[in-house]
Scaffold this active site. Structure first.
Site, PDB file in Angstrom:
ATOM      1  N   LYS A  51       0.829  -1.204   0.000  1.00 13.50           N
ATOM      2  CA  LYS A  51       0.000   0.000   0.000  1.00 13.50           C
ATOM      3  C   LYS A  51       0.866   1.257   0.000  1.00 13.50           C
ATOM      4  O   LYS A  51       0.637   2.192  -0.769  1.00 13.50           O
ATOM      5  CB  LYS A  51      -0.944  -0.015   1.217  1.00 13.50           C
ATOM      6  N   GLN A  95      -4.628  -1.143   9.399  1.00  9.48           N
ATOM      7  CA  GLN A  95      -4.609  -2.512   8.874  1.00  9.48           C
ATOM      8  C   GLN A  95      -5.220  -3.469   9.889  1.00  9.48           C
ATOM      9  O   GLN A  95      -4.911  -3.416  11.075  1.00  9.48           O
ATOM     10  CB  GLN A  95      -3.152  -2.906   8.534  1.00  9.48           C
ATOM     11  N   ASP A 118     -10.807   3.043   3.624  1.00  7.98           N
ATOM     12  CA  ASP A 118     -11.213   1.633   3.610  1.00  7.98           C
ATOM     13  C   ASP A 118     -12.729   1.480   3.506  1.00  7.98           C
ATOM     14  O   ASP A 118     -13.223   0.398   3.209  1.00  7.98           O
ATOM     15  CB  ASP A 118     -10.769   0.947   4.913  1.00  7.98           C
TER      16      ASP A 118
HETATM   17  N1  GUN Z   1      -7.189  -6.690   6.267  1.00  9.18           N
HETATM   18  C1  GUN Z   1      -7.578  -7.469   5.230  1.00  9.18           C
HETATM   19  N2  GUN Z   1      -8.086  -6.721   4.238  1.00  9.18           N
HETATM   20  C2  GUN Z   1      -8.019  -5.442   4.652  1.00  9.18           C
HETATM   21  C3  GUN Z   1      -8.391  -4.203   4.052  1.00  9.18           C
HETATM   22  O1  GUN Z   1      -8.912  -4.117   2.931  1.00  9.18           O
HETATM   23  N3  GUN Z   1      -8.147  -3.103   4.801  1.00  9.18           N
HETATM   24  C4  GUN Z   1      -7.609  -3.165   6.048  1.00  9.18           C
HETATM   25  N4  GUN Z   1      -7.441  -2.031   6.710  1.00  9.18           N
HETATM   26  N5  GUN Z   1      -7.257  -4.283   6.626  1.00  9.18           N
HETATM   27  C5  GUN Z   1      -7.463  -5.425   5.927  1.00  9.18           C
END
Ligand code: GUN
Length: 284
Positions: A51, A95, A118
């Protein structure tokens, strides 16, 4: 093998090039993305690195905040408050999963909905289900974009989503419904999963377990979207779908890696750019 491979990596790369050009054309401040990671979960570390690297690639400001596994909930909430107040930051992402001593709901509630790239804040979730403008979660948004870029129209099709998580299963079901599919959500308590999946023209599998779906569970000609990211017994990265058997039956299938994963990151870049643009409109 007969199925067409839905190359998420290639589609994501071209979306990122478009975003890069849009970011380059912006005058003044560039969009800023902050990613918070708590603890040492190896999979989370890989996702967060991807990311941050993508944000830098498209020319955004990126900030990675690493907190120890035993960080207090309050310290995490304080970090989020500081990022909410920071004019250089348009997107705040925590995350998941978080350590057990931290209340994930409380953390997601603390993110400014305008910076919630998100789409996990209750304001964005409720607006999604009400059909109002909102930030759409990255993985479901990426799945829909990959489907449409591949020339597939869900309207009138039977879509089956296996898995009911807040991150993927529930929101992708809503997006498929919005695209006029007839949607079924199956899950761990579905008694005869194969009977349900065999009715799917579009089958989205987001469970997080190896080989939940095998070729005999796929309708001939179906489109199969595999959201899983697992390691098999040999340590190899694989999805929730048994690729070799499913690809014999499906008309199109996403690989793992190189399918949904890169689309998630591309949509995060898009959501961050969209947050930036709407914040520029409301804060100047
Ligand atoms: N953990 C698994 N997928 C995601 C996601 O799309 N965003 C976040 N913040 N954590 C995750």
């Amino acid at each position: 093998m007969s199925a067409r491979i839905l190359d998420g990596k290639a589609v994501a790369a071209s979306i990122k090039e478009e975003i890069k050009a849009q970011v380059e054309a912006l005058e003044g401040r560039k969009p800023g993305l902050a990613v918070i990671i708590v603890g040492e979960n190896p999979a989370s570390q890989v996702y967060v690195r991807n990311k941050v690297q993508s944000a830098e690639y498209v020319g955004m400001l990126s900030r990675k905040i690493e907190l120890p596994e035993d960080v207090s909930e309050q310290r995490l909430l304080d970090e989020i408050a500081a990022l909410n107040a920071d004019g250089a930051i348009d997107g705040v992402l925590v995350q998941l999963p978080l350590p057990k001593h931290i209340d994930a709901d409380k953390v997601l509630n603390a993110i400014d909905p305008a910076k919630d790239v998100d789409g996990f804040h209750p304001v964005n979730v409720s607006n999604l289900w009400l059909g109002r403008p909102c930030t759409i979660p990255c993985t479901p948004k990426g799945i829909m974009r990959l489907i449409s870029e591949s020339g597939i129209n869900p309207a009138g099709k039977n879509a089956v989503v296996v898995g009911r998580s807040n991150i993927v299963g529930k929101p992708v079901a809503k997006l498929l419904l919005d695209a006029n599919a007839t949607v079924t959500i199956a899950h761990s308590r579905t008694p005869d999963l194969a009977a349900v999946t065999r009715g799917a023209d579009i089958l989205v599998v987001a469970v997080g377990k190896v080989a939940v779906v095998t070729g005999d569970m796929v309708k001939p000609g179906a489109v199969v979207i595999d959201v899983g990211m697992n390691r098999n017994a040999a340590g190899k990265l694989c999805g929730d779908v048994e690729f070799s058997t499913a690809a014999e039956v499906a008309s199109a299938i996403t690989p793992v890696p190189g399918g949904v994963g890169p689309m998630t990151i591309a949509m995060l870049m898009q959501n961050t750019l969209e947050s930036y643009l709407s914040r520029q409109r409301t804060t100047v």
